[in-house]
Structures are given as C-alpha cells and as structure tokens.
Design an enzyme around this catalytic site. Structure first.
Site, mmCIF file in Angstrom:
data_model
loop_
_atom_site.group_PDB
_atom_site.id
_atom_site.type_symbol
_atom_site.label_atom_id
_atom_site.label_comp_id
_atom_site.label_asym_id
_atom_site.label_seq_id
_atom_site.Cartn_x
_atom_site.Cartn_y
_atom_site.Cartn_z
ATOM 1 C CG ASP A 171 -1.956 1.212 1.210
ATOM 2 O OD1 ASP A 171 -2.164 1.654 0.123
ATOM 3 O OD2 ASP A 171 -2.834 1.203 2.272
ATOM 4 C CG ASN A 211 31.372 -37.607 12.551
ATOM 5 O OD1 ASN A 211 32.349 -38.323 12.219
ATOM 6 N ND2 ASN A 211 30.724 -36.804 11.727
ATOM 7 C CG ASP A 255 34.435 -32.238 12.648
ATOM 8 O OD1 ASP A 255 35.246 -31.675 12.795
ATOM 9 O OD2 ASP A 255 34.300 -33.147 11.728
#
Length: 826
Positions: free
Chosen positions: A297, A642, A646
């Site tokens: 608008d 893992n 990490d």
C-alpha cells in the site's frame, strides 16, 4: 461515544488489579534443563548409542563404551543449549506482541495494554479490533461482531445495547462501548483455552527437513549394514566392525538438524526485530527469503503516513466546522483535518451534539453524522470520496465537472482530496440511513492533503529490484496521486502498467491472471480486490508478500504467502499477518527478506557440512574394508571427530551473518528442495576426495612403516583437520572463497580453534593415547595433516568451479524463460 461515561478511577483500577490479576491466560512454563535433557534422550539414535555402549562393555571394549557415553552427554548438552537459546529468543519476541485498547477512566480516554484491563472498565470498540474481555454493551452504533471463534458461524451478528460480547471475537463493523464483566481465565474464551492448549504446529520447512532426515537415515542404515556385511565377509573382527558400523551410523545421521533449524530461525527472527520487523510465525521466517512479489500500500509504507492539510477549496469556515464535528478521529487523514480545523475555527461549536452516525468503511468510502442544529433543525454532514459525493449533491453537471477538474489538478501534484457536503434535516430526525446521505446534499468543498515520501524507501525499492523482487503498489488513492508519488520514488508508471479498481472489477479471473504480470500500480481499489490480486499472482507461480492494515485486508493477508501489517494495523489484520512492521517502513520489508535469505542459506550450510563430514568417514571405512586393509579409523576416533571436534564448527554455522551480495541475486526457484543438485554434487565430491586423501594416507603410512596404530593416528588427525579446514569453504556454499569474507564469522573462528585443541587432546598423554588407540606423532605427520587440510580446502574450491562451468554454459546458451525475462526487465 464516551460522552456519558466516566469509567473507573485510578484507585479502583489498582484495587481491582490486585483482586483479579492480569487479563491474560496462564502460560505453560517452559521446560527446564532436566526436562529438555530427557527430551533429547527420547531419540532412536540415542537408543542405538546406549545399546551399542552396553554391547561394547559386554565384549570388553571399555574405551569404546566410554566415548559413546561421552558422545551421548555432549550431544544432549548441545541439544539442550540450542533449545534453550531458541526458546529465549522466541520468548523475547512475545513482549512486542502487545494488544492495546481504548478505555475511559476518570472521564478521559486512555490507551492501555489489554492485559491491564479490570472488571468494570469501560472499553470503546471499533472495526477491526478484538473484544479484549467478556462484557455488557452499554452503547452501540450499527455494531456487528464476528463470533466464529466461539460459535463457528462466519456471518457477523448484529449487537444491541445490554447484549453480551465475548473475549476473542472481532468487531466487523460499527462501534460500541462495553463494560467489562470478566477477564482472563474467568472469560468464556479462558475456559476453552484451558481445554485446548496445544503445541505449536510443525512448519513446512520442519516437515521437509524431517522427511529429508528419514530418507537420509534409510540410506545411512543401508550403508552401515553394507559396511558390517562387507567387514564380516572380509573376516574383520566382529566386535570391531560392529562398533565401527554403529559409530558411522550415529555420526552420519544429522540428529541435531531440526534443533539447528529452530536456532537459525529464532536467531533470524531476532535479527529482523533489530531491524524493526516482528516476525509472528516461524513459517514466515522460512518463507521470507523466497518472496518474488511484494504488494504494498502506498500510504504509510512508501510515504510517512503523516497527513497535512495543504489546501482548502470552498467555504473555509464551513469546512472547518464540519471537520471538527463530523469525525471519529480514527484515521490519520481525519485527525489531520481536525487539527487544521481547530486552528481555522477556534470558535467551532461544541453544542451541536451528535445524534447518529454511519461509520466510515473502505467499502462505503464515506462517513456521515447527524447533529443538533439551529432553528429547531438537525444537520447531516457527509465526508468522503469526492467523486462519489459529487453525484449525491444538488450541483449541476457543469459545476461537478469543474470540481472534478480541480480534483484532477490536485492529485496530479501528489495531493489527496476529501470531499465535504451537508444538508439540513427535520428537527425530529434522530436516525439516519445510507439513503439519507446519498441525495440532496449541499456541496461544501474539498480539503487537500499531502503525505511526504518516507526516507530510505527509494533505496529499498532499488534494492528490491536488484534482488529480482517485483514491487506492485495497491492503493485506494487516485491514479494521478499514486503515479506522482511513485515517480518521486524512481518507479515511473506507464499507462499500460496502471489498472483502476473499476477496470479490475470488469476482468475475469483468467483475464486478470494473464494481465497481472505487466501491472505495476492498482489504484482506487477496494480491500476485497486485494484478495483477487494476490490469488492471481499466486496462480502465476509467484511467492507473494502482501501489506495491509484494516479488518477488510485480513483475507488478502491470510491468502498471501507472507502477510505484512504496519504497527498501527487493526487487531484482525495483525492476527492474519506473519510480519509486523514496527516502523511501518517499506525498507523493513526488504531487510526482513535479506535476513530470510540468510536463514535459508545457513540451514544449507549446516546440512552441507554435516553430510560432507559423515560421508567422508563412510568412504574411508568402506574403502579400507573393500581393499582388505585393517580398519583405517576406530569407532572411538569417528565419534570424537564428528560429535566433539566438529560439533562446535557446525554449531557456529547457525549464526553465520548474511553475506554481501545476497540481495543482488534472484529469489530461489519455487519448490526447489533444501538439498538441491549443487549441494548433492558438492557433498559427493567433498566426501569422495576427503575419503581418498585419508585412506591414501593410511595406506601410505601403513606400507612404509607397517605400524597400524601410527597409520590410524595419521588418518584420524587428517579427517579431523580436513573438516576444520573446509568448513570455511562450505560456509560460502557455491561461491569461491575470494568472493566472500572468509573469516567474517568470529564464532566460527573460535569454534575451529576449539576443534583444533580437541583434536590434539587425544595425543597429549599416554593414558589418552591408549584410550583413543593412537600413538605420539612425529612433527612430520602433523605438517602432513595440516598441508593436506589446506589442499582439501582448495579441492573443495576446485569442486565449486567444476560445478559452475556447466551452469555458466547453460546460462549463456539456453533460452531465458519468459517469466524470468519479464521480471529482469522491470
């Protein structure tokens, strides 16, 4: 509507607040750390880990059991940390979702938070507002309440004085004054709320990620079963291959992915809030980045929304008197007229009491009020759209045309015009209807208003264009006014790019869908036409963001992919919205889109990093078994790389900042999967190359030294350092490192440093070396591992370039799709 009510005193309010409490429902307490920890343990992967720990204890592999249990503790702690972080971020946003109401206290109007209401308060009800509590109607003016939340009936019900209204229902039309009888849990809605407390629904992206995770689990289980079977065929020790297979499965399955998603979205929502946008739903956060069209608008979003009277055409004294008397002070343009009139007519009478009124709506586009007048008469005042009022007056056709010429001149200079007319009525007239307002009016004149262009919007529109986002302006204002404003903003509109509400009404759905790609401005439209525009754009495959502020905008806001409202919007509009602009600025929409794109990229970064890491280890173990070699890495070493080394870099990717240039790219294709072809290609290449480097090093060291423990130690350190190196490349996704700020994420730098330290820890003490099955490494091997990690970084960069070559070829040699060409030409 407050002239006969005094309301509660301040002392009454304080006393009742202590007696009844706040006007809100009691919220469920967020789960504590212990509950969250148990929630993390309710995971099939954890069950697998715990079962594996039990088996490894039974077969005498105590070190494997210990590291598996450590992995469970670390994984649980990280999950609890991330869920608490996301919970705090989402809870902070709730403080901005305040619902305010207008009350009468001590004879004065006040705006207060709805939660501060007490029984006995007098509350004014206006269109688009939620009824804030249960109460009795003291006074009404054509009041209609939509009660579907309680009754299921979608048609608004007409309400009368002394009638009951209930919390959570919506004022569809008219006005009312209510006296509160019950608040919070004591309301009818409160009793329902206690019975239906439910968890927040899963978002589409969560469903997509959950489906992706299920597919991934199936693939990984298949691979680990293959590893186990191949190991048995090659006569690998059954205990070793069992534990290694379990470690591979647990390391490869992204059990933290959904939690990472919540963290990314919650933090992204906070970033949008810092840029003055409030995202109400996680769904919006995940969709913002893919918006292709913004329907906006003009008033209050592209302009400041602070109206000022700049010209009066007609009898100024009559205009000023009417502007003082005939208004509800419920709209910026009405307030501007009132303030101007107070300066022009300091003698404006307050003795002309209002007898009746017809509230303004975007559908009827006029306001009418009946007042006591002199000589025993009453006076009907009508304000509204001038081209409509002219047809209801006694002016001749020639006089009407002259005034229309004046209106055209005003609108072409960017002004907005409101017409004023009136007529005397009989003294015994106390009630008016639409027919009374639509004939026999005496023309009074025009007020012209200006609304300045909002600062920063021009640059934001240019940024949207650069980002491949099309801006469509939908306004109830005159075409000439809108064209003038858009020209100021650097968006010139040709005649064939303009469609009026009258022209739109004549188009069928199919015709609108065919035309809509070429329309930049819809002028003199009604709120119900906004829904048609949104649906037509969606039919063309666009992802649509829609702005609105009124009760009648709610259907269009709900239908749009992203519903956007300004901070001053009605309650109903806010309930239908996904994004609230706290500063009502178009630039905030573009900022939110930028953060939305960054969120989606961070989700992809996390997936890319986790998957590349996991499949590299599978490649090493499977390759070693197929070549008839001893296991290149053990279960303890896999889990350490893992879930420990990490883990921190993966966590830091959830807070990666938006990259430069993200808003100079086109939106991602609609329906594109999270893991697209480019990511699958990169995951495959990185996994294979990282696996080959580690396996090749294992073979080389084993053949040169014959020392299995030394070879495993070298493989272990290479796997760990490789992933800590290429995480810097992965965070740039498919872009080469020289086109991004490599070390921009300070959290990632700290995470990699922590990962390096954790990767060295197993080699520090004899007891740790024995536990992890490694040996002290001579400096040569550390230099080798570090060198290979640098090589791995550049290998990932080379993989990106290899993937880009065919993509560039396709862009050069393939024809451009029609819709993309249209969008780029705008």
């Amino acid at each position: 509507m407050n002239d006969t009510f005094t309301g509660l005193s301040d002392d009454d309010v304080r006393r009742f607040r202590q007696l009844y409490g706040a006007n809100e429902f009691p919220e469920k307490k967020p789960p504590g750390s212990i509950a969250l920890a148990f929630g993390q343990l309710k995971n099939p992967l954890v069950y697998v880990l715990l079962a594996a720990a039990c088996v490894t204890i039974l077969i005498g592999h105590l070190s494997d059991a210990v590291i598996i249990l450590v992995a469970v503790v670390i994984n649980t702690a990280l999950g609890v940390f991330q869920e608490q972080k996301a919970g705090r971020a989402l809870a902070a946003l709730k403080h901005y979702l305040t619902h305010s109401v207008t009350v009468i206290r001590g004879g004065r109007r006040e705006t207060v938070p709805a939660r501060h209401l007490v029984p006995g308060d007098i509350v004014l009800l206006n269109p688009g507002e939620r009824v804030p509590a249960d109460g009795i109607l003291m006074k009404v003016n054509r009041l209609y309440i939509e009660e579907s939340v309680l009754t299921g009936e979608s048609m608004p019900a007409e309400k009368h004085a002394n009638g009951q209204v209930f919390m959570g229902t919506t004022v569809s039309a008219g006005q009312g004054t209510m006296k509160i009888s019950a608040i919070g849990p004591a309301t009818r809605m409160g009793s329902i709320a206690r019975e239906i407390q439910t968890e927040e629904a899963e978002t589409p992206l969560e469903r997509q990620l959950r489906g992706f995770s299920r597919q991934l689990v199936t693939i990984i289980i298949g691979l680990t079963v293959l590893v186990f079977a191949v190991g048995l065929l090659h006569r690998v020790n059954i205990a070793d291959i069992f534990v290694t297979s379990v470690a591979l499965a647990v390391s490869a399955i992204p059990e933290g992915l959904l939690v990472s998603l919540t963290v990314i979205l919650a933090i992204g929502m906070q970033k949008i809030l810092a840029r003055r946008g409030l995202v109400r739903r996680l769904t919006a956060a995940e969709t913002l980045g893919s918006v292709t069209v913004i329907c906006v608008d003009k008033t209050g979003t592209l302009t400041e929304g602070t109206m000022q009277v700049v010209d009066a055409v007609g009898n100024v004294r009559h205009l000023a008197l009417q502007a003082v008397l005939a208004n509800d002070l419920d709209d910026p343009i009405v307030i501007a007229a009132y303030e101007w009139a107070r300066k022009e007519r300091t003698d404006a009478s307050t003795g002309n009491h209002r007898l009746d009124s017809i509230p303004f709506t975007s559908k009827n586009r006029y306001f009418a009020s009946l007042h006591t007048w002199t000589n025993g008469k009453t006076m009907l005042f009508v304000n509204g759209a001038p081209e409509m009022l002219l047809g209801w007056t006694t002016l001749s056709q020639k006089e009407q045309e002259e005034i229309r010429g004046t209106i055209e001149a005003l609108t072409q200079s960017g002004k907005r015009a409101i017409g004023f007319a009136r007529k005397e009525c009989r003294g015994d007239t106390t009630h008016i209807g639409p027919d009374d307002a639509k004939n026999g009016l005496i023309w009074v004149g025009l007020l012209a208003f200006s609304d300045r262009v909002r600062g920063g919007v021009k640059d934001a529109l240019a940024e949207a264009h650069a980002a491949g986002i099309r801006t469509v302006v939908i306004t109830g204002d005159y075409p000439a006014t809108s064209v003038h404003i858009l020209r100021e903003l650097g968006l010139p509109v040709r005649q064939d790019e303009l469609l009026t509400g009258t022209e739109l009404a004549k188009l069928s759905g199919e015709a609108l869908a065919e035309t809509i790609d070429s329309v930049r401005l819809f002028a003199r439209t009604t709120p119900d036409q906004k829904l048609r525009i949104v649906e037509a754009l969606k039919q063309r495959g666009e992802v649509v963001a829609m702005t609105g502020d009124g009760v009648n905008d709610a259907p269009a806001l709900h239908s749009a992919d992203i519903g956007i409202v300004v901070g001053e919007a009605t309650d109903v509009a806010k309930e239908s919205a996904d994004l609230v602009l706290l500063d009502s600025n178009f630039a905030t929409i573009i900022a939110a889109v930028e953060e939305g794109r960054a969120m989606f990229e961070n989700i992809r970064k996390v997936i890319l990093y986790l998957m590349s890491d996991a499949f590299a280890e599978i490649a090493v173990v499977l390759g070693g078994i197929l070549l008839g070699l001893p296991l290149p890495v053990t279960a303890v070493q896999i889990l350490w790389v893992n879930l420990v080394s990490d883990g921190f870099p993966g966590l830091s990717l959830t807070v990666d900042p938006a990259r430069g240039g993200i808003m100079r790219e086109h939106p991602r294709p609609t329906g594109e999967p999270i893991v697209n072809h480019a990511m699958l290609t990169l995951i495959s290449l990185v996994s294979v190359v990282a696996g080959l480097l580690a396996l090749g090093s294992f073979i080389a060291v084993l053949s040169m030294t014959g020392n299995r423990e030394l070879a495993r130690s070298v493989t272990f350190i290479i796997l760990g350092l490789n992933s800590l190196s290429y995480v810097f490349s992965v965070r740039l996704l498919m872009r080469p490192f020289w086109r991004g700020k490599l070390f921009e994420n300070r959290w990632l730098i700290g995470a990699v440093a922590a990962g390096l330290i954790l990767q060295v820890v197993p080699f520090l003490l004899p007891e740790l070396r024995a536990f992890f099955g490694v040996t002290a490494l001579p400096p040569f091997y550390w230099v080798l591992a570090a060198s290979l990690s640098v090589v791995m970084f550049f290998v990932v960069e080379a993989c990106k370039l290899l993937y880009q070559v065919p993509c560039i070829y396709r862009r050069i040699h393939l024809p451009v799709p029609v819709r993309s060409a249209v969008r780029r030409s705008e």
